[in-house]
Every structure is written in structure tokens, then in C-alpha cells.
Design a protein around this motif. Structure first.
Motif, PDB file in Angstrom:
ATOM      1  N   GLY A 180       0.795  -1.211   0.000  1.00  0.00           N
ATOM      2  CA  GLY A 180       0.000   0.000   0.000  1.00  0.00           C
ATOM      3  C   GLY A 180       0.831   1.266   0.000  1.00  0.00           C
ATOM      4  O   GLY A 180       0.338   2.342  -0.305  1.00  0.00           O
ATOM      5  N   GLY A 181       2.111   1.153   0.372  1.00  0.00           N
ATOM      6  CA  GLY A 181       3.038   2.264   0.205  1.00  0.00           C
ATOM      7  C   GLY A 181       2.916   3.407   1.186  1.00  0.00           C
ATOM      8  O   GLY A 181       3.344   4.515   0.893  1.00  0.00           O
ATOM      9  N   ILE A 182       2.348   3.158   2.392  1.00  0.00           N
ATOM     10  CA  ILE A 182       2.240   4.210   3.398  1.00  0.00           C
ATOM     11  C   ILE A 182       3.036   3.805   4.636  1.00  0.00           C
ATOM     12  O   ILE A 182       2.909   2.679   5.125  1.00  0.00           O
ATOM     13  CB  ILE A 182       0.771   4.474   3.802  1.00  0.00           C
ATOM     14  N   LEU A 183       3.874   4.713   5.126  1.00  0.00           N
ATOM     15  CA  LEU A 183       4.642   4.477   6.353  1.00  0.00           C
ATOM     16  C   LEU A 183       4.391   5.619   7.329  1.00  0.00           C
ATOM     17  O   LEU A 183       4.413   6.784   6.948  1.00  0.00           O
ATOM     18  CB  LEU A 183       6.138   4.364   6.066  1.00  0.00           C
ATOM     19  N   GLN A 184       4.156   5.255   8.578  1.00  0.00           N
ATOM     20  CA  GLN A 184       3.948   6.258   9.620  1.00  0.00           C
ATOM     21  C   GLN A 184       4.927   6.031  10.760  1.00  0.00           C
ATOM     22  O   GLN A 184       5.126   4.898  11.222  1.00  0.00           O
ATOM     23  CB  GLN A 184       2.519   6.194  10.161  1.00  0.00           C
ATOM     24  N   ILE A 185       5.557   7.106  11.206  1.00  0.00           N
ATOM     25  CA  ILE A 185       6.474   7.071  12.342  1.00  0.00           C
ATOM     26  C   ILE A 185       5.743   7.621  13.559  1.00  0.00           C
ATOM     27  O   ILE A 185       5.223   8.746  13.527  1.00  0.00           O
ATOM     28  CB  ILE A 185       7.731   7.919  12.062  1.00  0.00           C
ATOM     29  N   GLU A 186       5.671   6.820  14.610  1.00  0.00           N
ATOM     30  CA  GLU A 186       5.097   7.272  15.876  1.00  0.00           C
ATOM     31  C   GLU A 186       6.234   7.691  16.807  1.00  0.00           C
ATOM     32  O   GLU A 186       7.123   6.887  17.109  1.00  0.00           O
ATOM     33  CB  GLU A 186       4.282   6.169  16.531  1.00  0.00           C
ATOM     34  N   LEU A 187       6.231   8.927  17.239  1.00  0.00           N
ATOM     35  CA  LEU A 187       7.221   9.460  18.165  1.00  0.00           C
ATOM     36  C   LEU A 187       6.575   9.487  19.547  1.00  0.00           C
ATOM     37  O   LEU A 187       5.626  10.239  19.802  1.00  0.00           O
ATOM     38  CB  LEU A 187       7.646  10.854  17.717  1.00  0.00           C
ATOM     39  N   LEU A 188       7.080   8.640  20.443  1.00  0.00           N
ATOM     40  CA  LEU A 188       6.425   8.377  21.725  1.00  0.00           C
ATOM     41  C   LEU A 188       7.234   8.977  22.873  1.00  0.00           C
ATOM     42  O   LEU A 188       8.398   8.633  23.066  1.00  0.00           O
ATOM     43  CB  LEU A 188       6.272   6.872  21.930  1.00  0.00           C
ATOM     44  N   GLY A 189       6.631   9.857  23.623  1.00  0.00           N
ATOM     45  CA  GLY A 189       7.277  10.436  24.800  1.00  0.00           C
ATOM     46  C   GLY A 189       8.129  11.642  24.477  1.00  0.00           C
ATOM     47  O   GLY A 189       8.910  11.636  23.518  1.00  0.00           O
ATOM     48  N   ARG A 190       8.002  12.689  25.301  1.00  0.00           N
ATOM     49  CA  ARG A 190       8.759  13.926  25.105  1.00  0.00           C
ATOM     50  C   ARG A 190       9.770  14.070  26.238  1.00  0.00           C
ATOM     51  O   ARG A 190       9.462  13.774  27.398  1.00  0.00           O
ATOM     52  CB  ARG A 190       7.803  15.128  25.086  1.00  0.00           C
TER      53      ARG A 190
END
Length: 367
Positions: free
Chosen positions: A247-257
Motif C-alpha cells: 500500500g506504500g504508506i509508512l507512519q512514524i510514531e514518536l512516543l514520549g517527550r
């Protein structure tokens, strides 16, 4: 080649033979096995061993309903005419060809950056100066201007952020994702606005018309959580196994600051560069989404596949270089390995060398 040898498949029941051949986890070995003789080739195709190997390599393939082979004009093959058994065999041969090429293309490639364009970020502090588009530029300073993406500020350190990208094609193999947090040298103490950890999702849009919201994505793969260092360097996050992104979609989840901005006391996450390492399998392969839940049609272009093979054969140590000669040369070693799985059982007989037919295999693989 061997003074005494035997077609052991004829002496074993189906389950035992399958257990032995399923120990082969390299597409090269399966191709060599199918080159041993006509009966072995028939056995590999009939039991879908190339497909089963691909399924072990990429569990995401379980979402494919069927495969379609396109001719050199981009149209589907003509409908098969004949008995149900002959049509079933033609379908098995087609799957064998497609999955054999897919296994090869997925394992022999030079990693490149597979990002085609940005889709969006969950938040942006100052748009467009600090937009997600800046993460495609490896330099964090361009003509005296800092280049990075910044989230909006939050008082809660647990609020996550996401960066979503479209890859080069609808079917890619991804091995690692690299991220460089941004260091704000223009602020007191030069703070680094990294996340505490990251996670990656891959999938496709429910609709080709709108990819602007997370609700419009179906995720077919979710990675483990990786810790991120608060360091200004390109940090490499290697996936446990290469992943087939359908499907060609990538998502990066950035967890915690982890970093507060002194000016307002809020927590931010900033990224200067993102790199997705892998390869696109297009134009030799493509996918068609059959329904929003994520069932697919795998399309294989005959002409593009042949061009890809020619490129592979020009590379050193290509898998199919002189594959028939190498298959015969290495066959004693393969038999030795297989005998080991049989507990040392040896059956002596004369091997019928005339049974080895290469014309149909040469046509199938050499194109």
C-alpha cells in the motif's frame, strides 16, 4: 555426478517430503531443487513451495487473494481454456513463477531511500517554516536557515506525534528506518528535541482520494517500540525482519517527550531528517486493493520482470547467474543436507540423468 543416488521423494510420504523441503529457506535453493528433474519441478510447483517460502518471509502476503500475471502490453493473460485440472495446473505454475521472482527481488537489492513524498504530521508548531517537508533534507542548515520539523508544544510528556510518508510504490520491502533528532543550536544550551522512543506502522489508504487523517489508513504491520537516544545523529532502527509494505504508506510514531523549551516551558519533539531504507518492487510488481479491509490482488508484469532479471544478471554473484549449472554442481551438497534431515537413511539406486529437462525451466526463468 554421484555413483549411487536416488529420487528420495518417491520413497517418502508427502508430509515427510514437505518437512524436508520446507527446511530450505533460501529462494536460490528452491530454484535449484526445481532444476534437478522434471518430477522435482512438478513437486515444487504442485505444493506451492515458492509461495510458502514467501509467506514465511513476509506474513503480509496472507492478505493477497490471488496473483495476476500481465503480458508485455500490460493486459491480463488470456483466460485459460481446457479441463479444470489443466487450468488448476496453469494457475499453480503462474503462482510459482510470480512468487519465485518475488522472493528473489525481495532478497537481492541495494537499499535506497524509499520515501516519495510527505503526507502530513499530527501537529506542526510553525507552518510552513517547520513543516514535515523539511525532514526529507539531510542537511539541518540550508543557506544559514535551520531545516527541521517541530511539533506543537505540550505540557504532558506522554502526548505522541506522528509523521506520515508515501513510499516510492505500493509494494516495497523495508529493512530499517533512520531518524535524526534536531538540535537547536540557536537556543541556550543547544537542546536536542528527541522523542523517548519510536514505533513504525506500514499499510495503505482506505481511499485513494484522501490520505489526510489517520482514520483513513489500514495498518498491516506495526513494529516493536525502539528507544531513541537524545543525540544529534542519524539513529538507525533496524526492523527485526524486512517487511513487505503493501500500500506504500509508512507512519512514524514518536512516543514520549524529553525536552522542554526554555521560552515557554512546553515539551516539543523536533526531527531534522528521516530516511526509509529498502527497495521498491515496482514496476515488476504492483497491487490492487480489493476492499477497504485490506484484501489485495498481486499483479506481476511479465516484461518489467524480465528487465529486472537482466539487471540482476549483470550484477556480480546474481542468484540466477548460470543457475542450471550451479544447481547441478551443488546438488551433491543439497542431497547431503537432505539426508541429514532424514536421519542418515540412504537408499541406493541409479539416478536417471536423462530425466533432467531444462528447456521449460530455461524458458520460465531466463525469459
Amino acid at each position: 555426478m554421484m555413483e549411487y543416488s536416488v529420487d528420495f521423494l518417491s520413497y517418502l510420504d508427502l508430509d515427510t517430503s514437505l518437512k524436508i523441503l520446507m527446511c530450505l529457506d533460501d529462494p536460490t535453493d528452491l530454484v535449484r531443487v526445481s532444476c534437478v528433474s522434471r518430477s522435482w519441478r512438478h513437486y515444487v510447483i504442485e505444493n506451492g513451495l515458492c509461495k510458502q517460502l514467501c509467506m514465511r518471509m513476509f506474513p503480509q502476503l496472507s492478505r493477497f487473494e490471488r496473483v495476476v500475471e500481465l503480458n508485455q502490453h500490460g493486459a491480463k493473460d488470456h483466460a485459460e481454456v481446457g479441463s479444470s485440472s489443466s487450468m488448476e495446473w496453469l494457475a499453480l505454475e503462474r503462482e510459482h513463477r510470480v512468487y519465485a521472482y518475488l522472493a528473489r527481488a525481495s532478497t537481492e537489492y541495494v537499499g535506497t531511500n524509499c520515501i516519495a513524498r510527505t503526507i502530513g504530521a499530527s501537529s506542526t508548531d510553525n507552518f510552513p517554516q517547520e513543516s514535515i517537508d523539511n525532514t526529507l533534507e539531510p542537511r539541518d542548515n540550508i543557506s544559514g536557515r535551520y531545516s527541521y520539523w517541530s511539533s506543537s508544544g505540550q505540557s504532558n510528556p506522554g502526548v505522541p506525534e506522528t509523521l506520515t510518508y508515501e513510499l516510492l510504490s505500493q509494494i516495497c520491502v523495508i529493512s530499517e528506518i533512520n531518524i535524526q533528532p534536531f538540535q537547536a543550536h540557536f537556543q541556550i544550551g543547544s537542546p536536542i528535541y528527541s522523542a523517548k522512543s519510536v514505533r513504525f506502522k506500514m499499510g495503505h489508504c482506505k481511499s485513494s482520494l484522501d490520505a489526510s487523517t489517520d482514520d483513513n489508513f489500514v495498518w498491516t504491520y506495526t513494529s516493536p517500540v525502539f528507544p531513541m537516544s537524545q543525540e544529534n545523529r542519524l539513529q538507525k532502527f533496524k526492523l527485526p525482519e524486512p517487511v513487505l509494505c503493501i500500500g506504500g504508506i509508512l507512519q512514524i510514531e514518536l512516543l514520549g517527550r524529553v525536552q522542554r523549551q526554555e521560552m515557554d516551558g512546553l515539551l516539543y519533539i523536533c526531527v531534522s531528517y528521516v530516511q526509509v531504507v529498502g527497495c521498491s518492487l515496482s514496476p515488476a510488481f504492483n497491487v490492487e486493493i480489493l476492499d477497504p479491509s485490506g484484501r489485495f490482488l498481486l499483479k506481476s508484469d511479465h516484461l518489467a520482470r524480465g528487465q529486472t532479471l537482466m539487471a540482476f544478471e549483470n550484477e556480480p554473484a546474481g542468484m540466477y547467474d548460470n543457475f542450471m549449472v550451479r544447481g547441478l554442481r551443488d546438488f551433491p551438497q543439497i542431497v547431503t543436507i537432505l539426508r541429514g534431515h532424514m536421519g542418515g537413511v540412504v537408499v541406493e539406486d541409479d539416478w536417471d540423468g536423462d530425466e533432467y529437462e531444462v528447456d521449460d525451466i530455461e524458458e520460465e526463468y531466463a525469459l
